[in-house]
Design a protein around this motif. Sequence first.
Motif, mmCIF file in Angstrom:
data_model
loop_
_atom_site.group_PDB
_atom_site.id
_atom_site.type_symbol
_atom_site.label_atom_id
_atom_site.label_comp_id
_atom_site.label_asym_id
_atom_site.label_seq_id
_atom_site.Cartn_x
_atom_site.Cartn_y
_atom_site.Cartn_z
ATOM 1 N N GLN A 109 36.302 46.332 47.490
ATOM 2 C CA GLN A 109 36.113 47.748 47.192
ATOM 3 C C GLN A 109 36.896 48.110 45.931
ATOM 4 N N THR A 110 38.127 47.580 45.844
ATOM 5 C CA THR A 110 38.933 47.832 44.658
ATOM 6 C C THR A 110 38.265 47.261 43.417
ATOM 7 N N ALA A 111 37.689 46.040 43.575
ATOM 8 C CA ALA A 111 36.989 45.437 42.446
ATOM 9 C C ALA A 111 35.890 46.363 41.959
ATOM 10 N N ARG A 112 35.145 46.914 42.918
ATOM 11 C CA ARG A 112 34.042 47.794 42.537
ATOM 12 C C ARG A 112 34.574 49.048 41.857
ATOM 13 N N LEU A 113 35.671 49.580 42.411
ATOM 14 C CA LEU A 113 36.236 50.796 41.825
ATOM 15 C C LEU A 113 36.723 50.537 40.405
ATOM 16 N N ILE A 114 37.465 49.416 40.245
ATOM 17 C CA ILE A 114 37.966 49.092 38.905
ATOM 18 C C ILE A 114 36.792 48.965 37.946
ATOM 19 N N ALA A 115 35.771 48.208 38.389
ATOM 20 C CA ALA A 115 34.661 47.919 37.486
ATOM 21 C C ALA A 115 33.876 49.175 37.150
ATOM 22 N N SER A 116 33.749 50.080 38.120
ATOM 23 C CA SER A 116 32.895 51.224 37.827
ATOM 24 C C SER A 116 33.667 52.379 37.199
ATOM 25 N N ASN A 117 35.000 52.277 37.164
ATOM 26 C CA ASN A 117 35.763 53.367 36.550
ATOM 27 C C ASN A 117 36.269 53.045 35.154
ATOM 28 N N THR A 118 36.208 51.768 34.793
ATOM 29 C CA THR A 118 36.679 51.406 33.460
ATOM 30 C C THR A 118 35.456 51.104 32.629
ATOM 31 N N GLN A 119 35.458 51.585 31.396
ATOM 32 C CA GLN A 119 34.344 51.231 30.551
ATOM 33 C C GLN A 119 34.893 50.547 29.315
ATOM 34 N N VAL A 120 34.372 49.345 29.060
ATOM 35 C CA VAL A 120 34.841 48.596 27.907
ATOM 36 C C VAL A 120 33.633 48.308 27.034
ATOM 37 N N ASN A 121 33.710 48.611 25.777
ATOM 38 C CA ASN A 121 32.594 48.359 24.854
ATOM 39 C C ASN A 121 31.284 48.933 25.386
ATOM 40 N N GLY A 122 31.363 50.079 26.041
ATOM 41 C CA GLY A 122 30.140 50.689 26.546
ATOM 42 C C GLY A 122 29.540 49.972 27.741
ATOM 43 N N GLN A 123 30.318 49.078 28.376
ATOM 44 C CA GLN A 123 29.794 48.365 29.535
ATOM 45 C C GLN A 123 30.814 48.396 30.657
ATOM 46 N N TYR A 124 30.337 48.198 31.860
ATOM 47 C CA TYR A 124 31.263 48.123 32.980
ATOM 48 C C TYR A 124 31.656 46.671 33.197
ATOM 49 N N PRO A 125 32.940 46.391 33.335
ATOM 50 C CA PRO A 125 33.389 44.990 33.398
ATOM 51 C C PRO A 125 33.205 44.361 34.772
ATOM 52 N N TYR A 126 31.963 44.387 35.285
ATOM 53 C CA TYR A 126 31.737 43.811 36.615
ATOM 54 C C TYR A 126 32.031 42.315 36.650
ATOM 55 N N VAL A 127 31.564 41.611 35.602
ATOM 56 C CA VAL A 127 31.665 40.156 35.638
ATOM 57 C C VAL A 127 33.123 39.704 35.697
ATOM 58 N N SER A 128 33.966 40.274 34.813
ATOM 59 C CA SER A 128 35.355 39.820 34.792
ATOM 60 C C SER A 128 36.089 40.219 36.073
ATOM 61 N N THR A 129 35.830 41.429 36.569
ATOM 62 C CA THR A 129 36.529 41.844 37.799
ATOM 63 C C THR A 129 36.118 40.975 38.969
ATOM 64 N N ILE A 130 34.814 40.723 39.073
ATOM 65 C CA ILE A 130 34.366 39.902 40.207
ATOM 66 C C ILE A 130 34.952 38.502 40.090
ATOM 67 N N ALA A 131 35.044 37.987 38.860
ATOM 68 C CA ALA A 131 35.615 36.649 38.683
ATOM 69 C C ALA A 131 37.070 36.627 39.149
ATOM 70 N N VAL A 132 37.842 37.634 38.738
ATOM 71 C CA VAL A 132 39.271 37.645 39.093
ATOM 72 C C VAL A 132 39.454 37.834 40.593
ATOM 73 N N ILE A 133 38.802 38.862 41.142
ATOM 74 C CA ILE A 133 38.983 39.168 42.560
ATOM 75 C C ILE A 133 38.423 38.047 43.428
ATOM 76 N N GLY A 134 37.280 37.505 43.005
ATOM 77 C CA GLY A 134 36.685 36.413 43.760
ATOM 78 C C GLY A 134 37.619 35.222 43.856
ATOM 79 N N THR A 135 38.266 34.915 42.730
ATOM 80 C CA THR A 135 39.199 33.787 42.735
ATOM 81 C C THR A 135 40.334 34.032 43.723
ATOM 82 N N ILE A 136 40.856 35.252 43.728
ATOM 83 C CA ILE A 136 41.950 35.573 44.654
ATOM 84 C C ILE A 136 41.484 35.364 46.099
ATOM 85 N N TYR A 137 40.275 35.890 46.392
ATOM 86 C CA TYR A 137 39.738 35.791 47.746
ATOM 87 C C TYR A 137 39.605 34.345 48.189
#
Lengths: 313, 215
Positions: A217-245
């Motif tokens: 849920q936090t991953a989704r929140l981070i990804a949907s609340n931060t905008q980088v270069n006009g895009q939502y950083p879903y890929v990087s957040t999922i990669a980081v959080i997924g690795t932790i999981y």
Amino acid sequence: MSASVLYDAPGPKAVVRNRIYAVVGSLAIVALIAVSIVRLADKGHLAPEMWDIFNYAGIRQNIADAILATLKAFGLAAVGSLVLGVLLAVGRLSDHKPVRWVATTFIELFRSLPLLITIYAIWVGFLTDYSMWALAAGLSVYNGCVQAEVLRAGINSVPKGQSEAAYAIGMSKTQVMTTVLMPQAVRSMLPTIISQLVVTLKDTSLGFIILYPELLQTARLIASNTQVNGQYPYVSTIAVIGTIYIAMCLLLSALATWIEKRGRRAKTGIKVAPGVQTASIPTVDALPGVDAGGAGGAGGTDGGAGGAGGTGN
Amino acid sequence: MNVLLDNFPAFRDGFIGTVSITAVSSLIALVLGVAVAGFRVSPVPPLRYFGTAWVTLMRNTPLTLLFLIFFFVVPEILFPGMSPFVLGSLALGFYTSSFVCEAVRSGINTVPLGQAEAARSIGMTFAQTLQLVVLPQATRTVVPPLSSIFIALTKNSAIAGAFSNAELFGWQKLMSDKGYDIVPVFIWVAIGYLIITFTISGLFRLLERRMEVAR
């Protein structure tokens, strides 16, 4: 049968052929990964700015909180499911018909329902404002039923002479259960119990759906609340959080394997069952010796080819 | 119990949705699982490593995370705008394939050694040994665990409902959003799932009986 029985020691031709397969196979896998990376890079998901967000103290704090939230839900669910599991296992083995009947119905019902349905119903129906408790309660109910079946299998696998001897020296039913049967059952089933705890840990991710702020849920929140270069950083957040999981789950799995090996080394006591991890929201039926009868099938009907998928942990 | 009668079309669609996503993803899981199991016992080391990595990774990934990957990362790699049904069944199929793989592999291990040795001694290759001798015999021991794997798959398909698929969990969510009391909704959804899981275990029991051989 080890793998080597399936094919001969390769001769010169086979060696060449195997090498060709190896090269082609590795190339295919590498190509697949390369294509994915290129495609992601094309769309700007691998840009340094996308990963830079993890340097912010706020986001790091969010992730730390999320890990804590996940572990909290997991801890509650682990304790809850073990307590419930012991109660249900004892209930199902009780001499009193109504108790046995209630425990059996409870186990069979909740084991054959999707965990998500239970969690959602508890959340909406009773604990709307306490998503952590709803998640922990749902996980406890479901995994408690599974742990109960594991423990029951363990208790049934204790040689009959043990309880007969205990009764013969005048122990009461409670004493036999708590001082003779249960300790041996827990010891023999420890790897399976821990495998089931891994499943519990994985299933805390269902908190995502009832908006409990755990890792996903936090991953989704981070990804949907931060905008980088006009895009939502879903890929990087999922990669980081997924690795932790995955790291957390692998650690716990490694613990199960270690305990299993350790138990196998000791020659005393009853046989230690192999750790079984069944399909996530699982049924215990792959356990050797679990009497799946009376399950009416909903929980699965294995038993025969027990231990499927047991050793790969 | 008006919930069901008032919203029967939606419930029916949800039921059909659950059945179809289960069917499609079981097919994916079965094909992929057998293929990966073949990789894991093959004489080619890179394929073996790939199989092991696949199983370890998939089994230790929470299914919800896999769904997130499939809904947010995969469309970026392939092409955007894939339907939730396709993505959902792919995620479920991939996840379940690791369990199918382990079941098939342990099935292969239960085939007596002599069978593979005999196949080899009459000059069969690895592929022939596996296809003609070992796998047909392994099927019999693989069927019971597959039954529980597919039942687990049915239960896991509820997560697809949370990712905008029309299925039973989606119906439950919809009804509770509409303000119906959760308890009857829960009961009807439970009955829906029980029908599917009982059917699966019935089918598998039939299959088991047909494949039974006196040894």
